[in-house]
Design an enzyme around this catalytic site. Structure first.
Site, PDB file in Angstrom:
ATOM      1  CG  ASN A  63      71.352  30.650  50.091  1.00 11.68           C
ATOM      2  OD1 ASN A  63      71.990  30.249  49.459  1.00 11.68           O
ATOM      3  ND2 ASN A  63      71.541  29.977  51.202  1.00 11.68           N
TER       4      ASN A  63
ATOM      5  NE  ARG B 294      79.032  25.713  45.255  1.00 14.74           N
ATOM      6  CZ  ARG B 294      77.687  24.598  45.362  1.00 14.74           C
ATOM      7  NH1 ARG B 294      78.544  23.125  45.608  1.00 14.74           N
ATOM      8  NH2 ARG B 294      75.929  25.425  45.793  1.00 14.74           N
TER       9      ARG B 294
HETATM   10  N1  EPU Z   1      62.046  19.761  50.033  1.00 13.94           N
HETATM   11  C1  EPU Z   1      60.710  18.938  49.304  1.00 13.94           C
HETATM   12  N2  EPU Z   1      60.445  19.175  47.528  1.00 13.94           N
HETATM   13  C2  EPU Z   1      60.714  19.785  46.961  1.00 13.94           C
HETATM   14  C3  EPU Z   1      61.532  21.474  48.016  1.00 13.94           C
HETATM   15  C4  EPU Z   1      62.752  20.742  49.513  1.00 13.94           C
HETATM   16  O1  EPU Z   1      60.991  17.822  49.773  1.00 13.94           O
HETATM   17  O2  EPU Z   1      60.353  19.899  46.548  1.00 13.94           O
HETATM   18  C5  EPU Z   1      62.781  19.336  51.414  1.00 13.94           C
HETATM   19  C6  EPU Z   1      63.774  19.688  51.210  1.00 13.94           C
HETATM   20  O3  EPU Z   1      64.410  18.569  50.569  1.00 13.94           O
HETATM   21  C7  EPU Z   1      64.055  19.912  52.716  1.00 13.94           C
HETATM   22  C8  EPU Z   1      63.143  20.574  53.159  1.00 13.94           C
HETATM   23  O4  EPU Z   1      62.327  20.941  52.018  1.00 13.94           O
HETATM   24  O5  EPU Z   1      64.032  18.484  53.647  1.00 13.94           O
HETATM   25  C9  EPU Z   1      63.287  22.350  52.887  1.00 13.94           C
HETATM   26  O6  EPU Z   1      64.264  22.659  51.616  1.00 13.94           O
HETATM   27  P1  EPU Z   1      63.867  23.847  50.704  1.00 13.94           P
HETATM   28  O7  EPU Z   1      63.667  24.014  49.229  1.00 13.94           O
HETATM   29  O8  EPU Z   1      63.883  25.600  51.832  1.00 13.94           O
HETATM   30  O9  EPU Z   1      65.463  24.526  50.751  1.00 13.94           O
HETATM   31  P2  EPU Z   1      66.178  25.270  49.041  1.00 13.94           P
HETATM   32  O10 EPU Z   1      66.160  25.780  48.607  1.00 13.94           O
HETATM   33  O11 EPU Z   1      67.142  24.021  48.878  1.00 13.94           O
HETATM   34  C10 EPU Z   1      67.412  26.885  50.162  1.00 13.94           C
HETATM   35  C11 EPU Z   1      68.847  27.084  50.706  1.00 13.94           C
HETATM   36  C12 EPU Z   1      70.042  25.862  50.859  1.00 13.94           C
HETATM   37  C13 EPU Z   1      69.259  26.031  52.639  1.00 13.94           C
HETATM   38  C14 EPU Z   1      67.819  25.918  52.620  1.00 13.94           C
HETATM   39  C15 EPU Z   1      66.927  26.098  53.835  1.00 13.94           C
HETATM   40  C16 EPU Z   1      69.750  28.709  48.246  1.00 13.94           C
HETATM   41  C17 EPU Z   1      70.269  28.282  47.265  1.00 13.94           C
HETATM   42  N3  EPU Z   1      69.079  27.211  48.741  1.00 13.94           N
HETATM   43  O12 EPU Z   1      67.474  25.548  49.995  1.00 13.94           O
HETATM   44  O13 EPU Z   1      70.791  26.562  51.421  1.00 13.94           O
HETATM   45  O14 EPU Z   1      69.675  25.103  53.506  1.00 13.94           O
HETATM   46  O15 EPU Z   1      67.038  26.203  51.744  1.00 13.94           O
HETATM   47  O16 EPU Z   1      67.168  27.088  54.287  1.00 13.94           O
HETATM   48  O17 EPU Z   1      68.863  29.217  48.928  1.00 13.94           O
HETATM   49  C18 EPU Z   1      73.396  26.573  51.483  1.00 13.94           C
HETATM   50  O18 EPU Z   1      73.647  27.540  51.530  1.00 13.94           O
HETATM   51  O19 EPU Z   1      74.362  25.867  52.457  1.00 13.94           O
HETATM   52  C19 EPU Z   1      72.269  26.082  51.608  1.00 13.94           C
HETATM   53  C20 EPU Z   1      72.349  25.001  51.728  1.00 13.94           C
END
Ligand code: EPU
Length: 430
Positions: free
Chosen positions: A23, A399
């Site tokens: 990430n 992955r």
């Molecule tokens: N959320 C919204 N709207 C948005 C964006 C997020 O409602 O536009 C909500 C999400 O549904 C969730 C929360 O906010 O409930 C946090 O989501 P976030 O955007 O922080 O997560 P992400 O960017 O989609 C990344 C990592 C995830 C990790 C999360 C939290 C990457 C590619 N993915 O996801 O990693 O769990 O941050 O730390 O960086 C993994 O590696 O297995 C993985 C899922």
């Protein structure tokens, strides 16, 4: 689909090196798209999500070449397309970062919406709200986001403080770096992977104040210049190996880590009764006793990471006593629970909480990984179970975990991958 077969009961010994962060690397690859010039990334993990992102930026016109294993040169001068292929975006959510990068480079982006996934609904409304605040006109049509702006203009963007979205922070920051004027992002994510991206963009000339803070002030500039960056160590992978060492009763050291990124995890392992020695860039765990029950509540950094919640579900499964796990980030991140139950765990999921009554032993069983972190939890369970565990869905582990089978086997685990070879960097050299 490939399978991982684990014979439980061997304590892990010796050491293993943590790879570069998944990430942490994905945002760097997207950030490289902003640069008309050469970017060199080091410590890049050879895992499927990274290879998919490399394929994506190549498909958009950038030139990528592996100079050595883990060292990637990207030249995005020739980036020419603003339409991201659905076939690549659908494979992983992180690919949505190309939206901010394309908008920044071309003033337009056409990117399929990533949709829901097995750990929760995962909307991108905060990303889109940020693009709109910067002056982009956004519309969605048949599952595709169309964004365009004559000129992106700095703005104040307020993210939801409950989540401090990782993805939205990255995407908005990418666009803001080359917008006209100043952007303020409030409630920005402070995860180390986001901070590493802030540092990389700064080294490429971006004007970002508040690096590592929850409020970022970004003064847009015309263009970024080439830069070099080393991906930070993968704290989720390191955490998984520490837990593996602890639960198998081993004496196991994870090298090339950043303990300062892992306070919440180290603390929880200590609370469970394990001894962790901090050697600066290495962490050594000494197992050998049954863990104490622990309560875990996930939260944005510096809180306990949701990505290690399933791994702690395994710790709780064999702990002495009852643990309560609360997942506050993703609503469906307990898909591993039924699989652990097949191995003898006693887990009851109630809404966003899991109540885990520790049992003395897990038993090997055929199980299925449904996402990356559920997969690593099942590997941990297999390492300590009595008998043989066959994990379907090994592709999920490819992955996110570089060479997990080789690394664990090298430390004494009896584990093998059946049905396919590991991903190769050469697949996407050009
Ligand atoms: N959320 C919204 N709207 C948005 C964006 C997020 O409602 O536009 C909500 C999400 O549904 C969730 C929360 O906010 O409930 C946090 O989501 P976030 O955007 O922080 O997560 P992400 O960017 O989609 C990344 C990592 C995830 C990790 C999360 C939290 C990457 C590619 N993915 O996801 O990693 O769990 O941050 O730390 O960086 C993994 O590696 O297995 C993985 C899922």
């Amino acid at each position: 689909m490939a399978k991982i077969v684990v014979h439980g009961g061997s304590p892990l010994q010796g050491e293993v090196k943590a790879s570069g962060s998944k990430n942490g690397t994905l945002p760097l690859l997207a950030a490289a798209m902003l640069i008309e010039g050469e970017t060199i990334l080091e410590n890049v993990p050879i895992i499927q999500d990274v290879l998919t992102m490399v394929e994506m930026i190549e498909a958009l016109g950038a030139k990528c070449k592996w100079l050595a294993p883990g060292t990637l040169r990207i030249d995005a001068t020739s980036l020419a397309k603003s339409v991201a292929p659905y076939e690549l975006v659908r494979r992983m959510r992180g690919s949505f970062y190309v939206a901010g990068a394309l908008l920044a480079r071309f003033g337009e982006a056409e990117v399929p919406l990533p949709g829901g996934c097995v750990i929760g609904s995962r909307p991108v409304d905060y990303h889109l709200m940020g693009f709109r605040a910067l002056g982009a006109d956004i519309h969605e049509d048949h599952g595709i986001m169309h964004a365009s702006a004559d000129r992106l203009r700095g703005a104040r963007v307020y993210l939801d403080p409950r989540y401090r979205s990782v993805g939205a922070t990255i995407n908005i920051m990418l666009a803001a770096c080359v917008a006209e004027g100043t952007t303020i992002i409030e409630n920005a994510s402070r995860e180390p992977e986001v901070v590493a991206c802030e540092e990389f963009l700064s080294s490429a000339g971006a004007k970002i104040q508040g690096i590592g803070a929850a409020t970022l002030v970004i003064d847009g500039i015309k263009r970024l210049h080439g830069a070099r960056c080393r991906a930070i160590p993968d704290r989720m992978e390191a955490g998984t190996y520490l837990i593996a060492g602890a639960l198998t009763g081993g004496d196991f050291t994870v090298t090339d880590v950043r303990p300062d990124h892992m306070h919440a995890v180290i603390e929880k392992l200590q609370e469970a009764g394990f001894v962790i020695h901090n050697h600066g860039t290495a962490l050594r765990v000494v197992g050998g006793r049954r863990p104490r029950a622990i309560d875990v509540t996930t939260a944005p950094y510096p809180g306990f990471p949701t990505d290690l919640q399933p791994n702690f579900g395994v710790v709780a499964s064999v702990a002495d006593g009852t643990s309560v796990i609360e997942e506050t980030i993703f609503e469906s991140r307990y898909n591993y629970a039924d699989e652990l139950a097949r191995m003898g765990a006693n887990i009851r999921v109630v809404g966003r909480a899991a109540i885990v009554r520790g049992v003395e032993t897990l038993f090997g069983a055929p199980v299925e990984a449904t996402d990356i972190r559920a997969g690593s939890a099942l590997v941990l369970a297999g390492l300590i179970a009595d008998g043989v565990t066959e994990i379907d869905g090994a592709d999920f582990l490819d992955r996110g975990y570089e060479d997990i089978v080789t690394k664990l086997a090298g430390a004494g685990a009896r584990i093998e991958l059946v049905g396919r070879a590991r991903p190769e960097a050469a697949q996407c050299s050009s």
